[in-house]
Design a protein around this motif. Structure first.
Motif, PDB file in Angstrom:
ATOM      1  N   LEU A 185      33.917  39.302  35.333  1.00 20.21           N
ATOM      2  CA  LEU A 185      33.821  37.913  35.798  1.00 20.21           C
ATOM      3  C   LEU A 185      32.470  37.287  35.454  1.00 20.21           C
ATOM      4  O   LEU A 185      31.456  37.975  35.350  1.00 20.21           O
ATOM      5  CB  LEU A 185      34.011  37.860  37.318  1.00 20.21           C
ATOM      6  CG  LEU A 185      35.432  37.952  37.903  1.00 20.21           C
ATOM      7  CD1 LEU A 185      36.296  36.795  37.432  1.00 20.21           C
ATOM      8  CD2 LEU A 185      36.090  39.272  37.603  1.00 20.21           C
TER       9      LEU A 185
ATOM     10  N   ARG B  50      39.636  30.305  35.940  1.00 24.61           N
ATOM     11  CA  ARG B  50      40.419  31.277  36.699  1.00 24.61           C
ATOM     12  C   ARG B  50      39.619  31.658  37.932  1.00 24.61           C
ATOM     13  O   ARG B  50      38.415  31.903  37.849  1.00 24.61           O
ATOM     14  CB  ARG B  50      40.676  32.511  35.834  1.00 24.61           C
ATOM     15  CG  ARG B  50      41.521  33.577  36.486  1.00 24.61           C
ATOM     16  CD  ARG B  50      41.739  34.762  35.564  1.00 24.61           C
ATOM     17  NE  ARG B  50      42.371  34.369  34.293  1.00 24.61           N
ATOM     18  CZ  ARG B  50      43.051  35.216  33.522  1.00 24.61           C
ATOM     19  NH1 ARG B  50      43.186  36.476  33.877  1.00 24.61           N
ATOM     20  NH2 ARG B  50      43.591  34.793  32.396  1.00 24.61           N
TER      21      ARG B  50
ATOM     22  N   ARG C 159      45.943  28.924  38.164  1.00 22.98           N
ATOM     23  CA  ARG C 159      44.579  29.368  37.874  1.00 22.98           C
ATOM     24  C   ARG C 159      44.062  30.341  38.922  1.00 22.98           C
ATOM     25  O   ARG C 159      43.004  30.953  38.745  1.00 22.98           O
ATOM     26  CB  ARG C 159      43.636  28.170  37.756  1.00 22.98           C
ATOM     27  CG  ARG C 159      43.764  27.435  36.423  1.00 22.98           C
ATOM     28  CD  ARG C 159      42.636  26.428  36.257  1.00 22.98           C
ATOM     29  NE  ARG C 159      42.764  25.300  37.164  1.00 22.98           N
ATOM     30  CZ  ARG C 159      41.757  24.562  37.591  1.00 22.98           C
ATOM     31  NH1 ARG C 159      40.515  24.852  37.232  1.00 22.98           N
ATOM     32  NH2 ARG C 159      41.961  23.530  38.391  1.00 22.98           N
TER      33      ARG C 159
ATOM     34  N   GLY D  18      40.836  39.046  36.591  1.00 33.59           N
ATOM     35  CA  GLY D  18      39.929  38.079  35.987  1.00 33.59           C
ATOM     36  C   GLY D  18      40.049  37.984  34.485  1.00 33.59           C
ATOM     37  O   GLY D  18      39.343  37.175  33.869  1.00 33.59           O
TER      38      GLY D  18
ATOM     39  N   SER E  58      34.963  31.995  34.769  1.00 38.00           N
ATOM     40  CA  SER E  58      35.795  32.692  35.750  1.00 38.00           C
ATOM     41  C   SER E  58      34.986  32.965  37.005  1.00 38.00           C
ATOM     42  O   SER E  58      33.773  33.205  36.948  1.00 38.00           O
ATOM     43  CB  SER E  58      36.337  33.998  35.164  1.00 38.00           C
ATOM     44  OG  SER E  58      35.268  34.854  34.777  1.00 38.00           O
TER      45      SER E  58
END
Length: 362
Positions: A243, A197, A218, A239, A172
Motif C-alpha cells: 500500500l 483503492r 474501490r 491492495g 492506495s
C-alpha cells in the motif's frame, strides 16, 4: 440559557440554566443548532478515558451554529451566518508548536490544560463562545440540514490523518480500524480525496460488507483472523500489492500487534499515520523493525486532530458532493434528553450512524 453540565465524572449530566457567554475580543458567540455526541462520550464522562477535563464543564465537540455576536477582530463573519464551529483551539503565542485544547472535551499537555480553563465550555448548550479563528461559514447550506452537517467533526479527524500522509489521487490506502465510527469515516474521506483503492480492515464481516456495498468497488475488505502473517498477506492482496498509505485509527483496547501488522503492508517509501488510541490505557507499545523501516524508507508519524485549513477544505468536499453526508443515519435529541443521547450514541456507534443534540428543540 440551558446547558448540559458535567459536575463530576461518573454522574449524569445536569441540564440547567446557566449564564449566557459574553462576547470577548477574539471570540464569536453563536447559537448552537446541532452537535454530534460521539459513541465513546459515556467513557469520557464516566472517567474511563481519563481525559484531562476539569469539572464542572459544559462538554461537547463543536457543531453547526448561527452567529449571534462577533468581536472586533472579525471582518467577514456577520450575525445570522450559518457556521461550523471547530473545537480544536490553539494557543496564539507560538505559531510553530501551539498548545492545543479541544474545547469542552480534552487537551494536550500542561499548556493545553491552561488553555482549556479559558476556552472551557463546549457545545452541549443553547449558546457558546468560540475563538474567531475556529468559526467557518458554510455558505448556502440549508439550516434544516444542520444535524447532518454536524458530523463534520467525525470526518475531520481522519481527514487530518490523510492530509498528514499526503494522500494523493490515484494512491492506495489501508484503513486499520475501518469498522468503527472514525474508521468508516476514513474510508469515505479517502475515496473523496481520490484514492484508487481503499482496503478496509476490521473484525466485523457484516460491517465490512456494508462498507463495500455502500461505498462501491474501490473499497476492498479484509476481515482479521488474528494470525499476523495471514492477515498481512490478505491486506497486501486486497491492495493489489503493498500500500501507499496506512492510516491506523483503532481504539484504546486493541493490541498493538494489530497496528504492526497493518503498518507493515506499506511499499517502499510508503507512509504510516497513527491516529488511534492504542496504548492509552496501558499494554505493550508498538514495535516496528528498524531494518525494515530504514531499508524501505518508510515514514511513520503520529497525528492528533487536523490543521486549521482542513476545516474549509472538508466543507468544500462536502458541498461539492465528493463527501456524501446524506449517507449518514442521523438520530436527534433535544438538550433536555442529553443523557438519553449519550446512551444512544454508546449503543449506536457503528459506521455512518450519528447521534446529534439539537439544543434549541424542546
Amino acid at each position: 440559557m440551558l446547558a448540559a453540565v458535567l459536575d463530576e465524572f461518573g454522574t449524569p449530566l445536569d441540564v440547567r440554566e446557566v449564564p449566557d457567554p459574553g462576547v470577548r475580543d477574539g471570540e464569536v458567540v453563536v447559537d448552537v443548532l446541532a452537535t454530534c455526541v460521539l459513541p465513546y462520550a459515556s467513557e469520557v464522562f464516566g472517567g474511563e478515558r481519563r481525559y484531562p477535563l476539569e469539572t464542572p464543564v459544559i462538554p461537547g465537540l463543536g457543531g453547526i451554529a448561527r452567529v449571534v455576536t462577533t468581536g472586533p477582530d472579525a471582518t467577514r463573519l456577520t450575525p445570522g451566518d450559518l457556521v461550523w464551529c471547530d473545537a480544536t483551539v490553539r494557543s496564539r503565542d507560538d505559531a510553530n508548536t501551539p498548545d492545543i485544547t479541544l474545547q469542552g472535551w480534552s487537551s494536550r499537555g500542561d499548556g493545553g490544560l491552561r488553555l482549556s480553563r479559558h476556552f472551557h465550555d463546549g457545545s452541549f448548550a443553547e449558546r457558546m463562545s468560540v475563538p474567531t479563528e475556529c468559526v467557518y461559514p458554510l455558505g448556502d447550506v440549508d439550516e434544516a440540514d444542520a444535524a447532518r452537517w454536524s458530523a463534520l467533526g467525525v470526518y475531520l479527524v481522519p481527514y487530518g490523518g490523510l492530509l498528514a500522509a499526503d494522500l494523493r489521487a490515484g494512491e492506495s490506502l489501508l484503513v486499520s480500524g475501518a469498522t468503527g465510527n472514525f474508521g468508516s469515516a476514513a474510508v469515505a474521506v479517502g475515496l473523496a480525496m481520490g484514492a484508487s483503492r481503499v482496503v478496509a480492515v476490521g473484525r466485523d464481516r457484516r460491517v465490512l460488507d456494508d462498507l463495500r456495498v455502500r461505498l462501491g468497488d474501490r473499497v476492498r475488505t479484509v476481515a482479521l483472523t488474528g494470525e499476523a502473517e495471514r492477515d498481512r498477506s490478505a491486506m497486501i492482496t486486497a491492495g493489489g500489492g503493498p500500500l501507499d498509505v496506512v492510516l491506523d485509527i483503532l481504539p484504546p483496547a486493541v493490541d498493538a500487534g494489530v497496528v504492526r501488522t497493518a503498518a507493515m503492508t506499506v511499499r517502499e517509501y510508503g507512509r504510516v499515520v497513527l491516529m488511534g488510541g492504542v496504548g492509552m490505557l496501558g499494554g505493550a507499545d508498538l514495535a516496528l523493525p528498524y531494518p525494515w523501516l530504514m531499508r524501505n524508507s518508510v515514514t511513520v508519524r503520529g497525528q492528533w486532530m487536523y490543521p486549521r485549513e482542513a476545516n474549509g477544505r472538508l466543507i468544500e468536499l462536502a458541498r461539492a458532493g465528493l463527501l456524501d453526508l446524506d449517507q449518514d443515519a442521523v438520530h436527534t435529541f433535544p438538550l433536555g434528553r442529553t443523557n438519553d443521547a449519550i446512551a444512544h450514541a454508546a449503543s449506536h456507534g457503528g459506521p455512518f450512524t450519528r447521534t446529534v443534540l439539537t439544543p434549541h428543540d424542546r
